[in-house]
Design a protein around this motif. Structure first.
Motif, short mmCIF file in Angstrom:
data_model
loop_
_atom_site.label_atom_id
_atom_site.label_comp_id
_atom_site.label_asym_id
_atom_site.label_seq_id
_atom_site.Cartn_x
_atom_site.Cartn_y
_atom_site.Cartn_z
N ALA A 27 1.27 8.43 7.58
CA ALA A 27 1.23 7.00 7.91
C ALA A 27 0.05 6.31 7.22
O ALA A 27 0.19 5.20 6.68
CB ALA A 27 1.13 6.82 9.43
N TYR A 28 -1.10 6.95 7.22
CA TYR A 28 -2.31 6.43 6.58
C TYR A 28 -2.05 6.17 5.09
O TYR A 28 -2.35 5.09 4.57
CB TYR A 28 -3.45 7.43 6.78
N PHE A 29 -1.49 7.17 4.41
CA PHE A 29 -1.26 7.03 2.97
C PHE A 29 -0.12 6.05 2.67
O PHE A 29 -0.20 5.29 1.71
CB PHE A 29 -0.97 8.39 2.34
N LEU A 30 0.93 6.06 3.49
CA LEU A 30 2.05 5.13 3.27
C LEU A 30 1.58 3.68 3.33
O LEU A 30 2.02 2.84 2.53
CB LEU A 30 3.16 5.37 4.29
N ARG A 31 0.70 3.38 4.29
CA ARG A 31 0.18 2.00 4.39
C ARG A 31 -0.61 1.62 3.14
O ARG A 31 -0.65 0.46 2.77
CB ARG A 31 -0.71 1.87 5.62
N ARG A 32 -1.23 2.58 2.49
CA ARG A 32 -2.10 2.28 1.37
C ARG A 32 -1.42 2.34 0.01
O ARG A 32 -1.77 1.60 -0.89
CB ARG A 32 -3.33 3.19 1.40
N VAL A 33 -0.44 3.25 -0.14
CA VAL A 33 0.20 3.39 -1.46
C VAL A 33 1.63 2.86 -1.48
O VAL A 33 2.15 2.59 -2.56
CB VAL A 33 0.15 4.85 -1.97
N GLY A 34 2.26 2.76 -0.32
CA GLY A 34 3.60 2.18 -0.25
C GLY A 34 4.71 3.02 -0.88
O GLY A 34 5.81 2.53 -1.09
N ASN A 35 4.44 4.27 -1.17
CA ASN A 35 5.42 5.15 -1.81
C ASN A 35 5.42 6.47 -1.06
O ASN A 35 4.41 7.17 -1.00
CB ASN A 35 5.02 5.35 -3.28
N ARG A 36 6.58 6.81 -0.49
CA ARG A 36 6.66 8.02 0.34
C ARG A 36 6.33 9.29 -0.44
O ARG A 36 5.62 10.16 0.06
CB ARG A 36 8.06 8.13 0.96
#
Length: 182
Positions: A27-36
């Protein structure tokens, strides 16, 4: 987990951290990079860095430690992306070598141009004889001008280890191309 609430070994500890933090890290990374896919890669890289942590069992604030590691990973990726935007072509790219060779040696004779290209090809082959990590560290330091402390952060190692890799590559090239003794 042992009686004291701490895992017995690193594998058990990592498994416990994976169960506890994989979802929040995604969730942390998805919010920041927008790519699963990128978020999955970053999550996996975070766990790889955690495995490399020597005093992982003594981390009292696991949440802070895991997310500080994740934050550092994002920062490292941003720095790397900035470098690639600045230098979009690898310094070892054959097309770039040809282009630079044309610019540098336009006023030189064809024989000298051929010798220069052969020498450059030999240096590149020689770098190929090194381990991939040593070669990459040498290229980042000597050809891309990256600071050793930044390389150390990128690879998750100490600056002295980066220095050793650079020295190993330098010695390898010196042996191959240094002065020939009779």
């Amino acid at each position: 987990m042992s009686a004291g609430g701490k895992p017995k070994d690193t594998a058990t500890l990592i498994a416990a951290l994976d169960v506890r933090f994989r979802g929040p890290l995604m969730a942390y990374f998805l919010r920041r990079v927008g790519n699963r896919s990128e978020a999955e890669d970053l999550t996996q890289e975070t766990f790889i860095r955690l495995i490399g942590a020597q005093s992982l069992e003594h981390v009292e604030q696991a949440d802070a430690y895991v997310f500080r590691t994740a934050s550092n990973l994002l920062r490292d990726r941003a720095r790397a992306a900035a470098r690639w935007r600045k230098y979009p072509v690898s310094p070892l790219d054959p097309l770039l070598i040809d282009e630079l060779s044309q610019e540098i040696v336009e006023d030189r004779g064809p024989e000298r141009v051929l010798i220069g290209r052969e020498d450059l090809a030999e240096v590149l082959r020689s770098l190929g004889e090194l381990g991939e990590r040593t070669k990459s560290i040498f290229v980042l330091f000597r050809l891309e001008g990256m600071k050793q402390k930044d390389i150390a952060a990128l690879y998750g190692m100490g600056v002295s280890t980066v220095e050793k890799h650079v020295m190993l590559a330098t010695l390898h090239l010196a042996k191959r191309f240094g002065p020939k003794r009779p």
